[in-house]
Motif scaffolding. Sequence first.
Motif, PDB file in Angstrom:
ATOM      1  N   GLY A 145     -20.679   8.013 -62.566  1.00  0.00           N
ATOM      2  CA  GLY A 145     -20.005   9.339 -62.702  1.00  0.00           C
ATOM      3  C   GLY A 145     -20.610  10.523 -61.499  1.00  0.00           C
ATOM      4  O   GLY A 145     -19.641  11.239 -61.089  1.00  0.00           O
ATOM      5  N   GLN A 198     -14.958  15.440 -68.926  1.00  0.00           N
ATOM      6  CA  GLN A 198     -15.066  14.366 -68.334  1.00  0.00           C
ATOM      7  C   GLN A 198     -12.705  13.919 -68.577  1.00  0.00           C
ATOM      8  O   GLN A 198     -12.563  14.745 -69.558  1.00  0.00           O
ATOM      9  CB  GLN A 198     -15.606  13.536 -69.296  1.00  0.00           C
ATOM     10  CG  GLN A 198     -16.588  12.942 -69.063  1.00  0.00           C
ATOM     11  CD  GLN A 198     -17.502  12.199 -69.828  1.00  0.00           C
ATOM     12  OE1 GLN A 198     -17.490  11.908 -70.823  1.00  0.00           O
ATOM     13  NE2 GLN A 198     -17.500  11.257 -68.946  1.00  0.00           N
ATOM     14  N   ASN A 207     -17.003  11.675 -62.335  1.00  0.00           N
ATOM     15  CA  ASN A 207     -17.439  13.011 -63.319  1.00  0.00           C
ATOM     16  C   ASN A 207     -16.616  14.730 -62.482  1.00  0.00           C
ATOM     17  O   ASN A 207     -16.034  15.455 -63.613  1.00  0.00           O
ATOM     18  CB  ASN A 207     -18.750  13.789 -63.037  1.00  0.00           C
ATOM     19  CG  ASN A 207     -19.468  13.134 -64.016  1.00  0.00           C
ATOM     20  OD1 ASN A 207     -19.456  12.058 -64.590  1.00  0.00           O
ATOM     21  ND2 ASN A 207     -20.730  12.834 -63.743  1.00  0.00           N
TER      22      ASN A 207
END
Length: 322
Positions: free
Chosen positions: A79, A139, A83
Amino acid sequence: MAWQYTKGLHDIGNGIYAYLQSNGSWGWSNSGLIVTGEDTLLVDTLYDMHLTGEMHETMSRQVPAAKTIQTIVNTHADGDHTNGNGFFPAAKIISSKSTAEEMQHTVPPQVMANMLKKAPPEAYMRKTLGAFHFDGITQRFPTETFEGHTSLSVGAKKIELFHIGPAHTDGDTLVYLPQDRVMFTGDIVFAEAHPVVWAGPVSRWIYACDFILEQDVNVIVPGHGPVTDKSAVATLKQYFVYLFEEAEKRYKAGMNALDAAYEINYEMFSSWKNPERMIPNVAAVYREISQTAEKPVIHETFALMSQWNKKKAEQADATSHR
């Protein structure tokens, strides 16, 4: 050249830039910008929308073409490198096929947000990840994937993508600009910090180091830490060779992986951040030797690393009071 490890955009030259967050610890990753005329490519985004927006504002101010990001390359699925993809809703996103598959199974940002809210102030997760804002993240997953190797262009600038994993993760990708002798490594290279082996095998990571060392590269932008060169890669290889040899001795002696992680002497790397990562790294060696395919349970691994830090702090305190 000695590169300053300061937050912000660093001009590597010839339309290539590194964006550094000048911490390098958990979640504080680097990104890259490649510009030719009005053509742009971003290497990785950051851990949350706020940080990615701040990065984009800095890039746009210093490099006007960066106001429009056309392409993103995600070096792997974590992430802190993906992200922020949602900040660029119109950009094409390229990754290895393995990275795209991994991203579908990573812990969603909203789950991370809820976990942080429930964690007590003293929790290891709160201490390591509490500065990030996981709420409000949209996302975005890769729109194009490749296997093995592919090439693309930013204007007339040729870029080579090599899927070098599994190592740190299954989908680790190197972004190589041969004409400029520059490479963005994602988390295959941690500079001045212990790496963390989530996928492994460790022998594959050693191979990845050898692969980089064989390339014609002058400048390396790591996933975490300062801009560097091949010397950091050679030291990282040394780390993994040493780690494997020391862990293998203890495996053959019947010691469990946790005890081995505490016993191995890592003083030659004492200046590196995050020594608690010895726990998942030794466990990865044990998995490789025993040919165990099962990957670590992340929350259990973080609990063990929290205990590591607590014990090491207690030991240091006891030593200082003698």
